[in-house]
Design an enzyme around this catalytic site. Structure first.
Site, PDB file in Angstrom:
ATOM      1  N   HIS A 233       0.777  -1.269   0.057  1.00  0.00           N
ATOM      2  CA  HIS A 233       0.139  -0.107  -0.210  1.00  0.00           C
ATOM      3  C   HIS A 233       0.850   1.173   0.120  1.00  0.00           C
ATOM      4  O   HIS A 233       0.338   2.451   0.082  1.00  0.00           O
ATOM      5  CB  HIS A 233      -0.938  -0.099   0.936  1.00  0.00           C
ATOM      6  CG  HIS A 233      -1.785  -1.147   1.232  1.00  0.00           C
ATOM      7  ND1 HIS A 233      -1.595  -2.362   2.028  1.00  0.00           N
ATOM      8  CD2 HIS A 233      -3.259  -1.313   0.743  1.00  0.00           C
ATOM      9  CE1 HIS A 233      -2.383  -3.246   1.896  1.00  0.00           C
ATOM     10  NE2 HIS A 233      -3.546  -2.773   1.272  1.00  0.00           N
ATOM     11  N   GLY A 234       2.169   1.219  -0.152  1.00  0.00           N
ATOM     12  CA  GLY A 234       3.036   2.164  -0.480  1.00  0.00           C
ATOM     13  C   GLY A 234       3.543   2.970   0.932  1.00  0.00           C
ATOM     14  O   GLY A 234       3.392   4.280   0.929  1.00  0.00           O
TER      15      GLY A 234
END
Length: 268
Positions: A233-234
């Site tokens: 999800h970064g």
């Protein structure tokens, strides 16, 4: 009943029976004859009757459809003797019951104390057995701690170990990384925490490799800040394991660890 003085002294008992199952007819009902028992009575008071009860055979005459009941007062009944079961302190009729309470209280206290000690010992044994059954087994305790030789980790590298079923990141930081992370103001972070609060020795960073967003495993030496990067999800972490960018709300967890020597690390 009692007779007047001019009548011979006798106790008279009369029983007359009349049948209640007679049917109408020409034949007359035949009543049974009366039975009279004379008991000599020589006393002048009614209390003397107890000494004048008959001691011989008693004749009783009954008729049809009539129930007869004879009750006889016995005076030769022997009362049981329970002296063998009584305590010596209460056998004397001249001694008050309160005078023997001390010995009985001592016995009661002794029994109560013995029961209390036995109950406490039993409860202790049960609790000890129950707690020991819930403790970790030997194989689990063996995995509770992990020893890492620091000489095997070169400077600038991060090595991953497995500890309690989770990835463990041990990073040997360079002097440049230490200066950069210590210069970051804690007030500018999402989860404010200074670098000195997360390390025991500045050159060694020990964190769990579990992203605080959804539990993914970040990649070491990656991301915008050169620390750790979670590609799911970064989420970007710096070289101190602090969240700097992305959806993760908290910094990477720092487990309990010690350095017993310069080249040995114990986690757990």
């Amino acid at each position: 009943m009692l007779k007047p003085a001019n009548v011979p002294n006798y106790f008279r008992a009369v029983s007359q029976v009349v049948s209640n199952q007679l049917t109408a007819g020409n034949q007359a009902a035949i009543l049974p004859s009366k039975s009279i028992v004379y008991v000599p009575y020589t006393g002048t008071s009614a209390l003397a009757l107890s000494r004048a009860l008959p001691s011989g055979n008693v004749s009783v005459t009954t008729g049809p459809a009539v129930s007869t009941q004879v009750r006889w007062a016995h005076t030769d009944i022997t009362v049981p003797d329970f002296s063998a079961y009584r305590k010596d302190s209460v056998k004397s009729p001249n001694v008050r019951s309160s005078d023997s309470e001390d010995s009985r209280k001592n016995f009661t206290y002794l029994i109560a104390s013995a029961f209390g000690v036995g109950s406490a010992y039993s409860a202790k044994a049960v609790v000890s057995q129950f707690v020991s059954s819930m403790s970790a087994s030997a194989d689990v305790l063996a995995l509770a701690k992990i020893e890492i030789k620091l000489a095997d980790i070169p400077e600038g590298k991060s090595v991953t170990f497995k500890w309690r079923g989770k990835p463990l990141f041990v990073r040997h930081r360079t002097q440049e990384e230490i200066q950069i992370e210590q210069s970051v103001p804690a007030s500018s972070l999402r989860d404010p925490q200074h670098d000195n609060e997360r390390v025991q020795r500045p050159e060694w960073l020990v964190v769990l490799g579990v992203c605080t967003h959804l539990g993914c495993v970040p990649i070491a030496n990656a991301g915008d800040f050169g620390g750790y990067y979670c590609p799911c999800h970064g989420s970007h972490y710096d070289a101190s394991g602090r969240i700097r960018k992305g959806p993760a709300p908290l910094n990477l967890e720092v487990p309990e660890h010690i350095f017993p020597s310069d080249d040995l690390l114990i986690v757990g």
